[in-house]
Each structure stands twice: as C-alpha cells, then as structure tokens.
Design a protein around this motif. Sequence first.
Motif, PDB file in Angstrom:
ATOM      1  N   SER A  55       0.840  -1.210   0.000  1.00  0.00           N
ATOM      2  CA  SER A  55       0.000   0.000   0.000  1.00  0.00           C
ATOM      3  C   SER A  55       0.869   1.251   0.000  1.00  0.00           C
ATOM      4  CB  SER A  55      -0.918   0.024   1.218  1.00  0.00           C
ATOM      5  OG  SER A  55      -1.804  -1.036   1.181  1.00  0.00           O
ATOM      6  N   VAL A  56       1.908   1.266   0.853  1.00  0.00           N
ATOM      7  CA  VAL A  56       2.819   2.412   0.913  1.00  0.00           C
ATOM      8  C   VAL A  56       3.516   2.589  -0.438  1.00  0.00           C
ATOM      9  CG1 VAL A  56       4.968   3.253   1.945  1.00  0.00           C
ATOM     10  CG2 VAL A  56       3.170   2.316   3.395  1.00  0.00           C
ATOM     11  N   ILE A  57       3.991   1.484  -1.013  1.00  0.00           N
ATOM     12  CA  ILE A  57       4.689   1.561  -2.300  1.00  0.00           C
ATOM     13  C   ILE A  57       3.740   2.077  -3.383  1.00  0.00           C
ATOM     14  CG2 ILE A  57       5.713   0.130  -4.125  1.00  0.00           C
ATOM     15  CD1 ILE A  57       6.985  -1.542  -1.877  1.00  0.00           C
ATOM     16  N   THR A  58       2.503   1.611  -3.382  1.00  0.00           N
ATOM     17  CA  THR A  58       1.525   2.040  -4.383  1.00  0.00           C
ATOM     18  C   THR A  58       1.258   3.537  -4.270  1.00  0.00           C
ATOM     19  OG1 THR A  58       0.490  -0.134  -4.355  1.00  0.00           O
ATOM     20  CG2 THR A  58      -0.826   1.675  -5.241  1.00  0.00           C
ATOM     21  N   VAL A  59       1.021   4.018  -3.052  1.00  0.00           N
ATOM     22  CA  VAL A  59       0.746   5.446  -2.849  1.00  0.00           C
ATOM     23  C   VAL A  59       1.969   6.278  -3.222  1.00  0.00           C
ATOM     24  CG1 VAL A  59       0.280   7.201  -1.093  1.00  0.00           C
ATOM     25  CG2 VAL A  59      -1.045   5.086  -1.120  1.00  0.00           C
ATOM     26  N   GLN A  60       3.152   5.875  -2.716  1.00  0.00           N
ATOM     27  CA  GLN A  60       4.363   6.663  -2.974  1.00  0.00           C
ATOM     28  C   GLN A  60       4.750   6.640  -4.458  1.00  0.00           C
ATOM     29  OE1 GLN A  60       5.943   8.761  -1.001  1.00  0.00           O
ATOM     30  NE2 GLN A  60       4.492   8.299   0.645  1.00  0.00           N
ATOM     31  N   SER A  61       4.517   5.505  -5.133  1.00  0.00           N
ATOM     32  CA  SER A  61       4.855   5.476  -6.560  1.00  0.00           C
ATOM     33  C   SER A  61       3.909   6.389  -7.349  1.00  0.00           C
ATOM     34  CB  SER A  61       4.818   4.055  -7.100  1.00  0.00           C
ATOM     35  OG  SER A  61       3.522   3.523  -7.029  1.00  0.00           O
ATOM     36  N   GLY A  62       2.648   6.467  -6.952  1.00  0.00           N
ATOM     37  CA  GLY A  62       1.710   7.399  -7.598  1.00  0.00           C
ATOM     38  C   GLY A  62       2.139   8.838  -7.380  1.00  0.00           C
ATOM     39  N   VAL A  63       2.563   9.155  -6.148  1.00  0.00           N
ATOM     40  CA  VAL A  63       3.046  10.514  -5.853  1.00  0.00           C
ATOM     41  C   VAL A  63       4.304  10.787  -6.664  1.00  0.00           C
ATOM     42  CG1 VAL A  63       4.041  11.977  -4.041  1.00  0.00           C
ATOM     43  CG2 VAL A  63       2.001  10.613  -3.568  1.00  0.00           C
ATOM     44  N   ALA A  64       5.248   9.819  -6.696  1.00  0.00           N
ATOM     45  CA  ALA A  64       6.509  10.025  -7.422  1.00  0.00           C
ATOM     46  C   ALA A  64       6.232  10.207  -8.914  1.00  0.00           C
ATOM     47  CB  ALA A  64       7.434   8.832  -7.198  1.00  0.00           C
ATOM     48  N   ARG A  65       5.311   9.447  -9.504  1.00  0.00           N
ATOM     49  CA  ARG A  65       4.989   9.586 -10.921  1.00  0.00           C
ATOM     50  C   ARG A  65       4.429  10.971 -11.207  1.00  0.00           C
ATOM     51  NH1 ARG A  65       0.456   8.323 -14.247  1.00  0.00           N
ATOM     52  NH2 ARG A  65      -0.647   7.886 -12.345  1.00  0.00           N
ATOM     53  N   ALA A  70      10.515  14.647  -6.417  1.00  0.00           N
ATOM     54  CA  ALA A  70      10.222  13.226  -6.584  1.00  0.00           C
ATOM     55  C   ALA A  70      11.178  12.357  -5.771  1.00  0.00           C
ATOM     56  CB  ALA A  70      10.283  12.839  -8.054  1.00  0.00           C
ATOM     57  N   GLY A  71      12.351  12.886  -5.445  1.00  0.00           N
ATOM     58  CA  GLY A  71      13.367  12.128  -4.694  1.00  0.00           C
ATOM     59  C   GLY A  71      12.865  11.568  -3.368  1.00  0.00           C
ATOM     60  N   PRO A  72      12.244  12.373  -2.481  1.00  0.00           N
ATOM     61  CA  PRO A  72      11.751  11.823  -1.215  1.00  0.00           C
ATOM     62  C   PRO A  72      10.700  10.721  -1.409  1.00  0.00           C
ATOM     63  CG  PRO A  72      11.825  14.210  -1.087  1.00  0.00           C
ATOM     64  CD  PRO A  72      12.140  13.834  -2.512  1.00  0.00           C
ATOM     65  N   ALA A  73       9.837  10.848  -2.410  1.00  0.00           N
ATOM     66  CA  ALA A  73       8.824   9.810  -2.666  1.00  0.00           C
ATOM     67  C   ALA A  73       9.504   8.528  -3.126  1.00  0.00           C
ATOM     68  CB  ALA A  73       7.818  10.295  -3.700  1.00  0.00           C
ATOM     69  N   LEU A  74      10.504   8.635  -3.999  1.00  0.00           N
ATOM     70  CA  LEU A  74      11.236   7.457  -4.448  1.00  0.00           C
ATOM     71  C   LEU A  74      12.044   6.844  -3.301  1.00  0.00           C
ATOM     72  CD1 LEU A  74      12.385   8.685  -7.981  1.00  0.00           C
ATOM     73  CD2 LEU A  74      10.649   6.969  -7.461  1.00  0.00           C
ATOM     74  N   ALA A  75      12.587   7.669  -2.426  1.00  0.00           N
ATOM     75  CA  ALA A  75      13.315   7.159  -1.251  1.00  0.00           C
ATOM     76  C   ALA A  75      12.366   6.411  -0.314  1.00  0.00           C
ATOM     77  CB  ALA A  75      14.006   8.308  -0.521  1.00  0.00           C
ATOM     78  N   ALA A  76      11.152   6.920  -0.138  1.00  0.00           N
ATOM     79  CA  ALA A  76      10.158   6.238   0.710  1.00  0.00           C
ATOM     80  C   ALA A  76       9.791   4.883   0.114  1.00  0.00           C
ATOM     81  CB  ALA A  76       8.912   7.105   0.874  1.00  0.00           C
TER      82      ALA A  76
END
Length: 184
Positions: free
Chosen positions: A121-131, A141-147
């Motif tokens: 769930s975290v990866i899905t949300v953070q990947s959407g934010v990073a995209r 985008a760096g902090p979202a990809l780091a998360a």
Amino acid sequence: SGRDPGLIGLCVLPALYTVGAWSSVPVSLACLMVTYTIAVPVAALRAPGTFSLATLPESGFFVVAWALGFLVRRWRRGREEAMARAVAAERSRAAAVEQAVYAERLRIVRDLHDIVAHTLSVITVQSGVARHLVDERPEQAGPALAAIQEAARAALEDLRRMLGLLRAPSPVPDDPPRPDPGLP
C-alpha cells in the motif's frame, strides 16, 4: 529304573508357574485342576492304604507355583497398561506441541500478510506521488522514491525473517517410551 517318581512333582512346578504367568486365568486354573486331578490318583497309587491329601507334600507347592506365576502375570499386565498410558500421554503431548507450532506458524503468516499488504500500500501510494512529481516537479520526486525504496527494503527484511521462521524445522518430540524386552 533309577528315576525318582517324586521328581515328577518337582518338574510340574515350573510348568504351573509358566501357565500362571502366561496363560489366561481360566486356562491356568484349568491346568491347576488337571494337575491335581492327575496328581492325586498317582500319589494314591504310589502309597495305597496310607494316602491322604495331607500326605501329598507337593500339593501346596503346586498352588504356590501357580500363584507366583499368576502374580507375575498381574504385575506384567499392570506394567503393560502403565506403558500404554505413558505412550498415549506422550502422543497427546506431541499432538499438543504440533498444534502449538501450527498455531504459531499461522500467526506468523497473518503477520507476514499484514506487513506485505501494508508495504505494498505504501509503495503504491508513494509510486503514484513520485509519478505525479516526476512530471510536474522532478526535484521533489526524490523523497517519494526514497520512501518507496525504504518501504521495499523493510518489507524484504521482514519477509526474509518471517520466512526463516516458517522454514525452521518443527521441534520433533522425543520417542515415546517402549516396553522393556526383559520382562518375565
């Protein structure tokens, strides 16, 4: 002929002990009665006119030999029953241990499911934010990809740890007690 007829009674004693120790009660009692049925007339024929049951010395020994065998049989049966109860108790304990191991593994699987589901769930949300951020504000985008990277790494560590617990061998219960082969 050089044989002492009194030795026949002595030879019957181990036979009566064996019958008392290893045969069923009705069979061993029948053997004891047959022994007396044969011994009394034989003794009467050896000493006609002076015979009485009181003068048959081995008559009491017949009962004693049979009774000793019977007592050994009862002791052996009691021991066999105690061993059977011990084996049953050990099997019950082993089943309880197996059930506890199974319950613990189920708990681990549930925890593993929760960890993987949460991390995905975290990866899905953070990947959407990073995209979204890569297109509009690439510097953020760096902090979202780091998360995403941290969540994936933590999930992999938890997954490895829990799979190690699941793959660990179950404790093998000790062998149940076995009857002593040296029983009389």
